[in-house]
Design a protein around this motif. Structure first.
Motif, PDB file in Angstrom:
ATOM      1  N   ASN A 135       0.839  -1.197   0.000  1.00  9.17           N
ATOM      2  CA  ASN A 135       0.000   0.000   0.000  1.00  9.17           C
ATOM      3  C   ASN A 135       0.874   1.247   0.000  1.00  9.17           C
ATOM      4  N   GLU A 136       0.299   2.312  -0.480  1.00  8.51           N
ATOM      5  CA  GLU A 136       1.035   3.581  -0.527  1.00  8.51           C
ATOM      6  C   GLU A 136       1.353   4.038   0.897  1.00  8.51           C
ATOM      7  N   ILE A 137       2.616   4.346   1.151  1.00 11.05           N
ATOM      8  CA  ILE A 137       3.026   4.811   2.481  1.00 11.05           C
ATOM      9  C   ILE A 137       3.093   6.340   2.464  1.00 11.05           C
ATOM     10  N   SER A 138       2.441   6.976   3.414  1.00 11.82           N
ATOM     11  CA  SER A 138       2.434   8.438   3.453  1.00 11.82           C
ATOM     12  C   SER A 138       3.790   8.979   3.901  1.00 11.82           C
ATOM     13  N   ASP A 139       4.042  10.253   3.604  1.00  3.05           N
ATOM     14  CA  ASP A 139       5.317  10.879   3.986  1.00  3.05           C
ATOM     15  C   ASP A 139       5.519  10.846   5.498  1.00  3.05           C
ATOM     16  N   ASP A 140       4.419  10.968   6.244  1.00  2.00           N
ATOM     17  CA  ASP A 140       4.505  10.945   7.712  1.00  2.00           C
ATOM     18  C   ASP A 140       5.024   9.613   8.240  1.00  2.00           C
ATOM     19  N   GLU A 141       4.744   8.548   7.446  1.00  2.00           N
ATOM     20  CA  GLU A 141       5.139   7.209   7.893  1.00  2.00           C
ATOM     21  C   GLU A 141       6.557   6.842   7.442  1.00  2.00           C
ATOM     22  N   LYS A 142       7.168   7.732   6.654  1.00  2.00           N
ATOM     23  CA  LYS A 142       8.483   7.423   6.106  1.00  2.00           C
ATOM     24  C   LYS A 142       9.620   7.987   6.965  1.00  2.00           C
ATOM     25  N   ASP A 143       9.342   8.275   8.232  1.00  2.00           N
ATOM     26  CA  ASP A 143      10.409   8.800   9.079  1.00  2.00           C
ATOM     27  C   ASP A 143      11.423   7.703   9.364  1.00  2.00           C
ATOM     28  N   GLU A 144      12.603   8.131   9.726  1.00  2.00           N
ATOM     29  CA  GLU A 144      13.739   7.213   9.868  1.00  2.00           C
ATOM     30  C   GLU A 144      13.484   6.100  10.878  1.00  2.00           C
ATOM     31  N   ASN A 145      12.879   6.418  12.015  1.00  3.47           N
ATOM     32  CA  ASN A 145      12.633   5.409  13.047  1.00  3.47           C
ATOM     33  C   ASN A 145      11.727   4.288  12.549  1.00  3.47           C
ATOM     34  N   LYS A 146      10.656   4.678  11.867  1.00  2.08           N
ATOM     35  CA  LYS A 146       9.722   3.662  11.354  1.00  2.08           C
ATOM     36  C   LYS A 146      10.385   2.793  10.296  1.00  2.08           C
ATOM     37  N   LEU A 147      11.173   3.417   9.428  1.00  2.00           N
ATOM     38  CA  LEU A 147      11.872   2.655   8.391  1.00  2.00           C
ATOM     39  C   LEU A 147      12.871   1.675   9.004  1.00  2.00           C
ATOM     40  N   GLN A 148      13.559   2.127  10.037  1.00  2.00           N
ATOM     41  CA  GLN A 148      14.536   1.258  10.713  1.00  2.00           C
ATOM     42  C   GLN A 148      13.840   0.088  11.418  1.00  2.00           C
ATOM     43  N   ASN A 149      12.672   0.366  11.985  1.00  2.00           N
ATOM     44  CA  ASN A 149      11.893  -0.701  12.629  1.00  2.00           C
ATOM     45  C   ASN A 149      11.422  -1.736  11.615  1.00  2.00           C
ATOM     46  N   ILE A 150      10.990  -1.238  10.448  1.00  2.88           N
ATOM     47  CA  ILE A 150      10.578  -2.144   9.368  1.00  2.88           C
ATOM     48  C   ILE A 150      11.758  -3.000   8.935  1.00  2.88           C
ATOM     49  N   LYS A 151      12.908  -2.347   8.746  1.00  3.18           N
ATOM     50  CA  LYS A 151      14.116  -3.073   8.304  1.00  3.18           C
ATOM     51  C   LYS A 151      14.493  -4.172   9.302  1.00  3.18           C
ATOM     52  N   LYS A 152      14.494  -3.822  10.586  1.00  5.25           N
ATOM     53  CA  LYS A 152      14.852  -4.804  11.618  1.00  5.25           C
ATOM     54  C   LYS A 152      13.882  -5.986  11.600  1.00  5.25           C
ATOM     55  N   TYR A 153      12.599  -5.682  11.474  1.00  7.25           N
ATOM     56  CA  TYR A 153      11.567  -6.723  11.453  1.00  7.25           C
ATOM     57  C   TYR A 153      11.753  -7.653  10.253  1.00  7.25           C
ATOM     58  N   ILE A 154      12.021  -7.059   9.100  1.00  9.35           N
ATOM     59  CA  ILE A 154      12.203  -7.844   7.866  1.00  9.35           C
ATOM     60  C   ILE A 154      13.473  -8.688   7.948  1.00  9.35           C
ATOM     61  N   LEU A 155      14.528  -8.130   8.482  1.00  9.65           N
ATOM     62  CA  LEU A 155      15.779  -8.891   8.618  1.00  9.65           C
ATOM     63  C   LEU A 155      15.602 -10.083   9.553  1.00  9.65           C
ATOM     64  N   ASP A 156      14.815  -9.905  10.605  1.00  9.36           N
ATOM     65  CA  ASP A 156      14.512 -11.023  11.511  1.00  9.36           C
ATOM     66  C   ASP A 156      13.747 -12.122  10.769  1.00  9.36           C
ATOM     67  N   ILE A 157      12.799 -11.714   9.924  1.00 10.14           N
ATOM     68  CA  ILE A 157      12.017 -12.685   9.143  1.00 10.14           C
ATOM     69  C   ILE A 157      12.928 -13.457   8.190  1.00 10.14           C
ATOM     70  N   LEU A 158      13.839 -12.739   7.529  1.00  8.18           N
ATOM     71  CA  LEU A 158      14.764 -13.399   6.606  1.00  8.18           C
ATOM     72  C   LEU A 158      15.644 -14.397   7.348  1.00  8.18           C
ATOM     73  N   HIS A 159      16.128 -13.995   8.516  1.00 12.53           N
ATOM     74  CA  HIS A 159      16.978 -14.887   9.331  1.00 12.53           C
ATOM     75  C   HIS A 159      16.209 -16.156   9.700  1.00 12.53           C
ATOM     76  N   ASP A 160      14.945 -15.988  10.115  1.00 12.55           N
ATOM     77  CA  ASP A 160      14.117 -17.133  10.513  1.00 12.55           C
ATOM     78  C   ASP A 160      13.848 -18.085   9.347  1.00 12.55           C
ATOM     79  N   ASN A 161      13.869 -17.524   8.128  1.00 10.97           N
ATOM     80  CA  ASN A 161      13.570 -18.335   6.941  1.00 10.97           C
ATOM     81  C   ASN A 161      14.820 -18.747   6.165  1.00 10.97           C
TER      82      ASN A 161
END
Length: 218
Positions: A59-85
């Motif tokens: 889905n389209e992500i708004s500019d408000d949701e593209k702040d650095e903290n949220k992006l870093q949290n997404i990255k960490k979450y995705i990296l954990d998923i990749l590690h698990d798989n």
């Protein structure tokens, strides 16, 4: 390999697509062994979770949701998923590059076209069946009216005798319509989910077509 901030969302989508592709392969293996209950559990408890995650990332992500903290949290979450798989970041970057190179000429287009063709054929079949249902209903209505107007017992029995196969035919057609409708809903879900054809977006079109034709020959 470092994931830049402007790559996080694209990287995350590709990561979830590769996890879903891996799960889809597992489901296909289970189907060969008729492990229905295992498939149901996998789809309900695992696939649905990643499906929702992919939908959110797609889905389209708004500019408000593209702040650095949220992006870093997404990255960490995705990296954990990749590690698990058991999937590496290098593999995801390779798949991102492949997807870009094959855009418009990949297996994703082949599979999406197959889904849309299947939908078209099922829709045609459904309306053909509904046309037959209407004709049977007209026949039943006529016989029901004849029965209502019949005076002699012999006439009544003749109408009842004729009504039985007509009503049986209606039940058979109704069941066929319901089965086709279920298949239509399933193929619509595949098209709308996006991931069910995009998981093939890193496979060359020719390779996908060959695999498809080889499957038909078996």
């Amino acid at each position: 390999m470092e994931i830049k901030d402007n790559e996080i969302l694209q990287f995350s989508r590709e990561a979830i697509l590769q996890v879903l592709r891996k799960l889809n392969t597992k489901i296909e293996e289970l189907k060969k062994n008729d492990e229905i209950s295992a498939i149901e559990i996998l789809q309900r408890d695992v696939v649905s979770k990643y499906e929702k995650l992919f939908k959110g990332l797609n889905n389209e992500i708004s500019d408000d949701e593209k702040d650095e903290n949220k992006l870093q949290n997404i990255k960490k979450y995705i990296l954990d998923i990749l590690h698990d798989n058991g999937i590496t970041t290098e593999f995801i970057f390779e798949q991102m590059k492949l997807r870009q190179e094959l855009k418009g000429n990949s297996g994703a287009e082949v599979v999406k076209n197959l889904f849309e063709y299947e939908k078209k054929e099922l829709t045609k079949k459904k309306y053909d069946l509904l046309d037959r249902v209407n004709k049977v209903l007209d026949e039943e209505e006529k016989l029901a009216m004849d029965l209502k107007n019949a005076i002699q017992e012999e006439e009544q029995m003749e109408c009842i005798y004729k009504l039985q196969p007509v009503r049986e035919k209606y039940r058979e057609l109704e069941e066929k319509v319901m089965n086709v409708q279920k298949k239509l809903e399933d193929v619509d879900k595949k098209i709308n989910s996006i991931w069910e054809y995009e998981i093939y977006g890193t496979i060359p079109k020719e390779e996908m077509l060959k695999a498809f034709h080889d499957t038909i020959k078996k």
